[in-house]
Design a protein around this motif. Sequence first.
Motif, PDB file in Angstrom:
ATOM      1  N   THR A  83       0.884  -1.117   0.138  1.00 44.75           N
ATOM      2  CA  THR A  83      -0.391   0.235   0.003  1.00 44.75           C
ATOM      3  C   THR A  83       1.197   1.343   0.323  1.00 44.75           C
ATOM      4  N   VAL A  84       1.434   1.240   0.635  1.00 44.54           N
ATOM      5  CA  VAL A  84       2.955   2.292   0.806  1.00 44.54           C
ATOM      6  C   VAL A  84       3.654   2.371   0.188  1.00 44.54           C
ATOM      7  N   PRO A  85       3.641   2.975  -1.429  1.00 35.49           N
ATOM      8  CA  PRO A  85       4.974   3.045  -2.452  1.00 35.49           C
ATOM      9  C   PRO A  85       6.065   3.718  -2.005  1.00 35.49           C
ATOM     10  N   ALA A  86       7.345   2.322  -1.944  1.00 36.03           N
ATOM     11  CA  ALA A  86       8.465   2.369  -1.994  1.00 36.03           C
ATOM     12  C   ALA A  86       9.014   4.428  -2.385  1.00 36.03           C
ATOM     13  N   LYS A  87       8.190   3.825  -3.093  1.00 35.44           N
ATOM     14  CA  LYS A  87       8.963   5.629  -4.047  1.00 35.44           C
ATOM     15  C   LYS A  87       7.620   6.560  -3.584  1.00 35.44           C
ATOM     16  N   ALA A  88       8.374   7.132  -2.427  1.00 32.04           N
ATOM     17  CA  ALA A  88       7.371   8.359  -1.945  1.00 32.04           C
ATOM     18  C   ALA A  88       8.056   9.670  -1.628  1.00 32.04           C
ATOM     19  N   LEU A  89       8.799   9.535  -2.554  1.00 27.80           N
ATOM     20  CA  LEU A  89       9.783  11.069  -2.194  1.00 27.80           C
ATOM     21  C   LEU A  89       9.013  11.742  -3.630  1.00 27.80           C
ATOM     22  N   GLN A  90       9.272  13.338  -3.095  1.00 28.63           N
ATOM     23  CA  GLN A  90       8.935  14.372  -4.359  1.00 28.63           C
ATOM     24  C   GLN A  90      10.004  15.587  -3.940  1.00 28.63           C
ATOM     25  N   PHE A  91      11.242  15.044  -3.830  1.00 31.48           N
ATOM     26  CA  PHE A  91      12.367  16.113  -3.742  1.00 31.48           C
ATOM     27  C   PHE A  91      13.091  15.828  -4.493  1.00 31.48           C
ATOM     28  N   TYR A  92      13.959  16.911  -4.552  1.00 29.75           N
ATOM     29  CA  TYR A  92      15.472  17.180  -5.100  1.00 29.75           C
ATOM     30  C   TYR A  92      16.541  16.609  -4.277  1.00 29.75           C
ATOM     31  N   ALA A  93      17.357  15.863  -4.924  1.00 28.95           N
ATOM     32  CA  ALA A  93      18.605  15.713  -4.175  1.00 28.95           C
ATOM     33  C   ALA A  93      19.337  15.043  -4.814  1.00 28.95           C
ATOM     34  N   SER A  94      21.185  15.179  -4.249  1.00 29.68           N
ATOM     35  CA  SER A  94      21.841  14.138  -4.862  1.00 29.68           C
ATOM     36  C   SER A  94      22.928  14.513  -4.399  1.00 29.68           C
ATOM     37  N   THR A  95      23.552  13.173  -3.658  1.00 31.16           N
ATOM     38  CA  THR A  95      24.690  12.936  -2.336  1.00 31.16           C
ATOM     39  C   THR A  95      25.751  11.778  -3.012  1.00 31.16           C
ATOM     40  N   ASN A  96      26.900  11.732  -3.493  1.00 28.30           N
ATOM     41  CA  ASN A  96      27.422  10.049  -3.005  1.00 28.30           C
ATOM     42  C   ASN A  96      28.492  10.297  -1.915  1.00 28.30           C
ATOM     43  N   VAL A  97      28.021   8.815  -1.162  1.00 27.61           N
ATOM     44  CA  VAL A  97      28.706   8.707  -0.024  1.00 27.61           C
ATOM     45  C   VAL A  97      30.473   7.922  -0.138  1.00 27.61           C
ATOM     46  N   ILE A  98      30.394   7.014  -1.141  1.00 28.33           N
ATOM     47  CA  ILE A  98      31.552   6.453  -1.081  1.00 28.33           C
ATOM     48  C   ILE A  98      31.808   5.953  -3.469  1.00 28.33           C
ATOM     49  N   THR A  99      32.805   6.098  -3.324  1.00 28.58           N
ATOM     50  CA  THR A  99      33.361   5.411  -4.712  1.00 28.58           C
ATOM     51  C   THR A  99      34.735   4.067  -3.501  1.00 28.58           C
ATOM     52  N   ALA A 100      33.509   3.489  -3.971  1.00 32.55           N
ATOM     53  CA  ALA A 100      34.081   1.568  -3.375  1.00 32.55           C
ATOM     54  C   ALA A 100      33.769   0.137  -4.382  1.00 32.55           C
ATOM     55  N   GLU A 101      33.357  -1.380  -3.806  1.00 31.73           N
ATOM     56  CA  GLU A 101      32.849  -1.987  -4.336  1.00 31.73           C
ATOM     57  C   GLU A 101      31.231  -1.954  -4.383  1.00 31.73           C
ATOM     58  N   GLU A 102      31.029  -1.448  -3.387  1.00 27.97           N
ATOM     59  CA  GLU A 102      29.325  -1.167  -3.239  1.00 27.97           C
ATOM     60  C   GLU A 102      29.277   0.716  -3.618  1.00 27.97           C
ATOM     61  N   ALA A 103      29.406   1.267  -4.273  1.00 22.95           N
ATOM     62  CA  ALA A 103      29.222   2.809  -4.977  1.00 22.95           C
ATOM     63  C   ALA A 103      28.061   2.641  -5.779  1.00 22.95           C
ATOM     64  N   ALA A 104      28.477   1.908  -5.780  1.00 26.03           N
ATOM     65  CA  ALA A 104      26.665   1.723  -7.407  1.00 26.03           C
ATOM     66  C   ALA A 104      25.465   1.475  -5.741  1.00 26.03           C
ATOM     67  N   GLN A 105      25.604   0.594  -5.236  1.00 25.47           N
ATOM     68  CA  GLN A 105      24.475   0.385  -3.763  1.00 25.47           C
ATOM     69  C   GLN A 105      24.682   1.865  -3.388  1.00 25.47           C
ATOM     70  N   ARG A 106      25.558   2.320  -2.689  1.00 24.57           N
ATOM     71  CA  ARG A 106      25.232   2.972  -1.884  1.00 24.57           C
ATOM     72  C   ARG A 106      25.399   4.425  -2.190  1.00 24.57           C
ATOM     73  N   THR A 107      24.632   4.956  -3.856  1.00 26.92           N
ATOM     74  CA  THR A 107      24.948   5.664  -4.450  1.00 26.92           C
ATOM     75  C   THR A 107      23.327   6.247  -3.764  1.00 26.92           C
ATOM     76  N   ILE A 108      23.582   7.196  -3.301  1.00 31.08           N
ATOM     77  CA  ILE A 108      22.000   8.712  -3.445  1.00 31.08           C
ATOM     78  C   ILE A 108      21.629   9.324  -4.359  1.00 31.08           C
TER      79      ILE A 108
END
Length: 454
Positions: A258-283
Amino acid sequence: MKKRNLLYILPLVFAVGCEPEFDDVNLTRSSGTADFSRTVAVGNSLTAGYQSNALSLEGQENSLPEILAKQFALAGGGTFKTPFLTGEAATRGAGVSAFGQGVLTPSFSLQLKTDCLGETSPSPSLNGSPYPIGDNFASIASQGPFNNVGVPGAKLTHINFSGYAGLNPYFSRFASSTDQTMVEHAMSINPTFFTLWIGNNDVLGYSTGGGEESPDDITDQNTFAFLYAGTIDSLTKNGAKGAVANIPNITSIPFFNTVPAKALQFYASTNVITAEEAAQRTINFKAGPNYLLIEDDELTQLQNPQNPTQPLPNYRQMVEGELLTLTTPLDSIKCAGFGILKPMPGQFVLRQSEIDKINDAVAGYNTTIKNIATANGLAHVDANQRLKDLQSGITYNGISYTTTFVTGGAFSLDGVHPNSRGYAIIANTFIDAINSTYGSSIDKVNVNAYPTIE
């Protein structure tokens, strides 16, 4: 089952493309090779008639076993006794929360609520304040034994557990003693036929808690298989026949869709790390719907180079297929930055690894149930497939039903339990399996004649 406070209903969506169904009426009713003269039903809240976060008299009267018993009676079935609630619990509903404090919570009803943005919409809310157990749960054992041995909260591990009546007030109401097991109570009437629907709670607590490790963790599959076989041995030892139901895919119920995972209506961008998990941890937030930011303790723990004593937080965005619970605090998303400035806590999120764990357990349980049913010549009720049918949509005599929260017409306001019409749909699924297995000709029920949610 756990009490969950539901806060908000999302915009409602109507389903189309439903599969039509019509009820056949038998001119000649027969029990076939089955004998319904002494029938018992063993299970959890789904057998008791629980709906909208509580057990009530109306729910009990429209429970799966009561529906079936009325149809069995047309083909020689005998008296069927349910431990009906009385007093305030009967009318307001008796929820499972705060038993340790001697308190019952009433059922949910639809009420208008205003959110943090000032928008008003119907929302499931408690039908008044919690109230004392008092005389509502006084023993009625002298009126038994009872044919409906459905106990809210029961797992497979509980139904043969001596002493469970001392732990569960629903069972203590009608158990003949504190050390009587649920199966012993069922066998005390020497049943000729039984229904068994158990195992949902063996994954439900883990699921509704967002996969957080707890005493409600998933029952081991080998333990489940051993206990299920023993339960069937007990129920069939005097020659009784029966029908057993498998477990629907827990993550397919409205509580998780019922509650959608895509629940945000904002704009923001920040990269946490660049390593093996970079793609997963990129916001990466962009204009339009965005996946929420969540905690994920399965990510590699990273050290903070600026403060080695304080590790970097483990968070990422949700991905397609992951689920939010119906208890997700939407006001916190709308007005407090949850999911964008602050990761959603794990108890509101089912990550893919947790979903895989749940699905694997359910698949294992269902294989056990099917194999044991086949080995014992029992009717096998494919409740899992019926739920899949409901997701796509079915129609009874011109009225459509789906698993959509509120508007789908088949689930109650807690998003976990069916409403009365949903139980009627399941009853017809039982009847189909029983007729097919035992050559009986039990009439199916008119689903549309049962109450819907208020």
